[in-house]
Design a protein around this motif. Structure first.
Motif, PDB file in Angstrom:
ATOM      1  N   SER A 184       0.853  -1.176   0.000  1.00 50.99           N
ATOM      2  CA  SER A 184       0.000   0.000   0.000  1.00 50.99           C
ATOM      3  C   SER A 184       0.891   1.229   0.000  1.00 50.99           C
ATOM      4  CB  SER A 184      -0.904   0.004   1.233  1.00 50.99           C
ATOM      5  OG  SER A 184      -1.651   1.202   1.319  1.00 50.99           O
ATOM      6  N   LYS A 185       0.725   2.074  -1.010  1.00 50.94           N
ATOM      7  CA  LYS A 185       1.579   3.247  -1.153  1.00 50.94           C
ATOM      8  C   LYS A 185       3.037   2.824  -1.189  1.00 50.94           C
ATOM      9  CE  LYS A 185      -2.036   5.435   1.459  1.00 50.94           C
ATOM     10  NZ  LYS A 185      -2.693   4.109   1.623  1.00 50.94           N
TER      11      LYS A 185
ATOM     12  N   TRP B 267      -1.455  11.635   8.064  1.00 50.94           N
ATOM     13  CA  TRP B 267      -0.572  11.421   6.924  1.00 50.94           C
ATOM     14  C   TRP B 267      -1.262  11.842   5.634  1.00 50.94           C
ATOM     15  CZ3 TRP B 267      -2.704   8.375   3.268  1.00 50.94           C
ATOM     16  CH2 TRP B 267      -3.595   7.373   3.636  1.00 50.94           C
ATOM     17  N   THR B 268      -0.434  12.136   4.607  1.00 53.04           N
ATOM     18  CA  THR B 268      -0.933  12.520   3.280  1.00 53.04           C
ATOM     19  C   THR B 268      -0.094  11.834   2.226  1.00 53.04           C
ATOM     20  OG1 THR B 268      -1.676  14.685   4.090  1.00 53.04           O
ATOM     21  CG2 THR B 268      -1.369  14.441   1.709  1.00 53.04           C
ATOM     22  N   TRP B 269      -0.757  11.318   1.202  1.00 47.34           N
ATOM     23  CA  TRP B 269      -0.097  10.654   0.068  1.00 47.34           C
ATOM     24  C   TRP B 269      -0.545  11.334  -1.216  1.00 47.34           C
ATOM     25  CZ3 TRP B 269       3.457   7.192  -1.563  1.00 47.34           C
ATOM     26  CH2 TRP B 269       3.274   6.528  -2.778  1.00 47.34           C
ATOM     27  N   VAL B 270       0.419  11.754  -2.042  1.00 52.56           N
ATOM     28  CA  VAL B 270       0.139  12.356  -3.346  1.00 52.56           C
ATOM     29  C   VAL B 270       0.913  11.566  -4.390  1.00 52.56           C
ATOM     30  CG1 VAL B 270       0.234  14.427  -4.760  1.00 52.56           C
ATOM     31  CG2 VAL B 270      -0.124  14.640  -2.301  1.00 52.56           C
TER      32      VAL B 270
ATOM     33  N   GLU C   6      -1.252 -10.010 -12.175  1.00 53.39           N
ATOM     34  CA  GLU C   6      -0.442  -8.791 -12.150  1.00 53.39           C
ATOM     35  C   GLU C   6       0.946  -9.090 -11.605  1.00 53.39           C
ATOM     36  OE1 GLU C   6      -1.214  -4.201 -11.032  1.00 53.39           O
ATOM     37  OE2 GLU C   6      -1.413  -5.584  -9.336  1.00 53.39           O
ATOM     38  N   VAL C   7       1.941  -8.466 -12.213  1.00 50.55           N
ATOM     39  CA  VAL C   7       3.314  -8.503 -11.715  1.00 50.55           C
ATOM     40  C   VAL C   7       3.793  -7.060 -11.622  1.00 50.55           C
ATOM     41  CG1 VAL C   7       5.676  -9.258 -12.126  1.00 50.55           C
ATOM     42  CG2 VAL C   7       3.773 -10.768 -12.737  1.00 50.55           C
ATOM     43  N   ARG C   8       4.285  -6.660 -10.452  1.00 47.93           N
ATOM     44  CA  ARG C   8       4.634  -5.250 -10.240  1.00 47.93           C
ATOM     45  C   ARG C   8       5.819  -5.138  -9.279  1.00 47.93           C
ATOM     46  NH1 ARG C   8       2.217  -0.719 -11.588  1.00 47.93           N
ATOM     47  NH2 ARG C   8       0.605  -2.029 -12.525  1.00 47.93           N
ATOM     48  N   TYR C   9       6.728  -4.235  -9.589  1.00 49.19           N
ATOM     49  CA  TYR C   9       7.863  -3.973  -8.704  1.00 49.19           C
ATOM     50  C   TYR C   9       7.594  -2.697  -7.918  1.00 49.19           C
ATOM     51  CZ  TYR C   9      12.533  -3.342  -6.865  1.00 49.19           C
ATOM     52  OH  TYR C   9      13.598  -3.183  -6.011  1.00 49.19           O
ATOM     53  N   HIS C  10       7.778  -2.768  -6.583  1.00 52.58           N
ATOM     54  CA  HIS C  10       7.593  -1.622  -5.692  1.00 52.58           C
ATOM     55  C   HIS C  10       8.909  -1.302  -4.991  1.00 52.58           C
ATOM     56  CE1 HIS C  10       3.075  -1.876  -5.619  1.00 52.58           C
ATOM     57  NE2 HIS C  10       3.346  -3.139  -5.891  1.00 52.58           N
ATOM     58  N   ASP C  11       9.139  -0.015  -4.745  1.00 51.02           N
ATOM     59  CA  ASP C  11      10.330   0.380  -3.999  1.00 51.02           C
ATOM     60  C   ASP C  11      10.094   1.748  -3.371  1.00 51.02           C
ATOM     61  OD1 ASP C  11      12.817   0.166  -2.894  1.00 51.02           O
ATOM     62  OD2 ASP C  11      13.916   0.111  -4.787  1.00 51.02           O
ATOM     63  N   THR C  12      10.938   2.087  -2.384  1.00 51.45           N
ATOM     64  CA  THR C  12      10.872   3.392  -1.732  1.00 51.45           C
ATOM     65  C   THR C  12      12.291   3.866  -1.454  1.00 51.45           C
ATOM     66  OG1 THR C  12      10.956   2.683   0.593  1.00 51.45           O
ATOM     67  CG2 THR C  12       8.810   2.535  -0.516  1.00 51.45           C
ATOM     68  N   ASP C  13      12.408   5.136  -1.058  1.00 53.46           N
ATOM     69  CA  ASP C  13      13.726   5.670  -0.691  1.00 53.46           C
ATOM     70  C   ASP C  13      13.947   5.604   0.815  1.00 53.46           C
ATOM     71  OD1 ASP C  13      12.019   7.630   0.232  1.00 53.46           O
ATOM     72  OD2 ASP C  13      13.055   9.303  -0.741  1.00 53.46           O
ATOM     73  N   ALA C  14      13.065   4.889   1.541  1.00 58.46           N
ATOM     74  CA  ALA C  14      13.222   4.729   2.985  1.00 58.46           C
ATOM     75  C   ALA C  14      14.227   3.621   3.282  1.00 58.46           C
ATOM     76  CB  ALA C  14      11.869   4.433   3.632  1.00 58.46           C
ATOM     77  N   ASP C  15      14.453   3.329   4.546  1.00 54.87           N
ATOM     78  CA  ASP C  15      15.455   2.355   4.990  1.00 54.87           C
ATOM     79  C   ASP C  15      15.221   0.985   4.346  1.00 54.87           C
ATOM     80  OD1 ASP C  15      17.301   0.811   6.278  1.00 54.87           O
ATOM     81  OD2 ASP C  15      16.449   1.062   8.289  1.00 54.87           O
ATOM     82  N   ALA C  16      16.137   0.567   3.469  1.00 54.24           N
ATOM     83  CA  ALA C  16      15.984  -0.704   2.750  1.00 54.24           C
ATOM     84  C   ALA C  16      16.168  -1.910   3.658  1.00 54.24           C
ATOM     85  CB  ALA C  16      16.976  -0.773   1.593  1.00 54.24           C
ATOM     86  N   ASP C  17      16.739  -1.711   4.861  1.00 59.74           N
ATOM     87  CA  ASP C  17      16.901  -2.824   5.803  1.00 59.74           C
ATOM     88  C   ASP C  17      15.578  -3.201   6.476  1.00 59.74           C
ATOM     89  OD1 ASP C  17      19.605  -3.033   5.295  1.00 59.74           O
ATOM     90  OD2 ASP C  17      20.136  -1.554   6.832  1.00 59.74           O
TER      91      ASP C  17
END
Length: 230
Positions: free
Chosen positions: A41-42, A153-156, A203-214
């Protein structure tokens, strides 16, 4: 939110769906369910990287403008809950060639630890437009008080898609989440969906974020899922 006020709001929503006027308008009911290798989610995981299942029932008015219904999904929350229930409704008008989707959803996490903040309201506004095989969407989501230790919280996010065929669609999205008393991050995803039949989609989808990858909640992951709708 005050528990009495929350229950009153849910009662009003349920009454609207079940009212005689609604029944006379007829409309359609859809049952949908599915599973995936991760509950994203997000672009953050709600299942700590583990597989999950979800389902829901939705009523849609004969005009298609209004909809409402309950749903569930399995999670692994910091509150100790492993099941989230929700009920919500919305309005989908068309304005100057753009499709709008405005909705409110109440979420409750079952069997949370004593004293944990186990419920939240989420409000969503989508603006969508399709031109031929191309599509785009801008989404704004907000909660005045999230579950667990997260407060407001807010998500755009902005999403672009392309229909290669009537069955195969590709899309990509990038968004930003700002949270009180939790991690702020930028997330993105890209992937493909394919209609195996009229009622089944993969569906096949890759998700990632710039937060702590650990932290598995924010680490990048390739997610595969299967959904059914009747």
């Amino acid at each position: 939110m005050n528990r009495t006020a929350t229950l009153a709001a849910l009662a009003v929503l349920a009454a609207a769906v079940a009212s005689p006027a609604t029944a006379q308008e007829a409309g359609d009911w859809t049952v949908s369910f599915g599973a995936a290798t991760d509950n994203r989610s997000k672009d953050a995981s709600k299942s700590q990287g583990d597989a999950y299942a979800w389902g829901g029932v939705q009523w849609e008015s004969a005009s298609g403008a209004f909809y409402a219904g309950p749903g569930f999904e399995t999670i692994k929350s910091s509150t100790g809950s492993e099941l989230e229930l929700e009920i919500g409704g919305g309005w989908r008008p068309e304005v100057m060639g753009f499709d709008l989707d405005l909705n409110a959803t109440y979420k409750h996490q079952m069997d949370a630890d004593p004293g944990a903040d186990d419920d939240a309201w989420e409000f969503t506004a989508d603006v969508k437009r399709s031109i031929g095989p191309a599509s785009g969407r801008i989404r704004l989501q907000h909660s005045p008080d999230g579950t667990g230790s997260t407060e407001a919280w807010t998500w755009v996010a902005a999403r672009a898609g392309w229909d290669f065929t009537s069955k195969l669609t590709a899309s990509a999205e990038i968004g930003r989440r700002e949270q009180d008393n939790s991690v702020d991050y930028t997330g993105w995803n890209a992937g493909f969906s394919y209609a195996l039949t009229r009622n089944i989609e993969a569906e096949v989808r890759y998700h990632d974020t710039d937060a702590d990858a650990d932290n598995p909640q924010y680490a990048g992951a390739l997610v595969a899922g299967l959904s059914f709708a009747f």
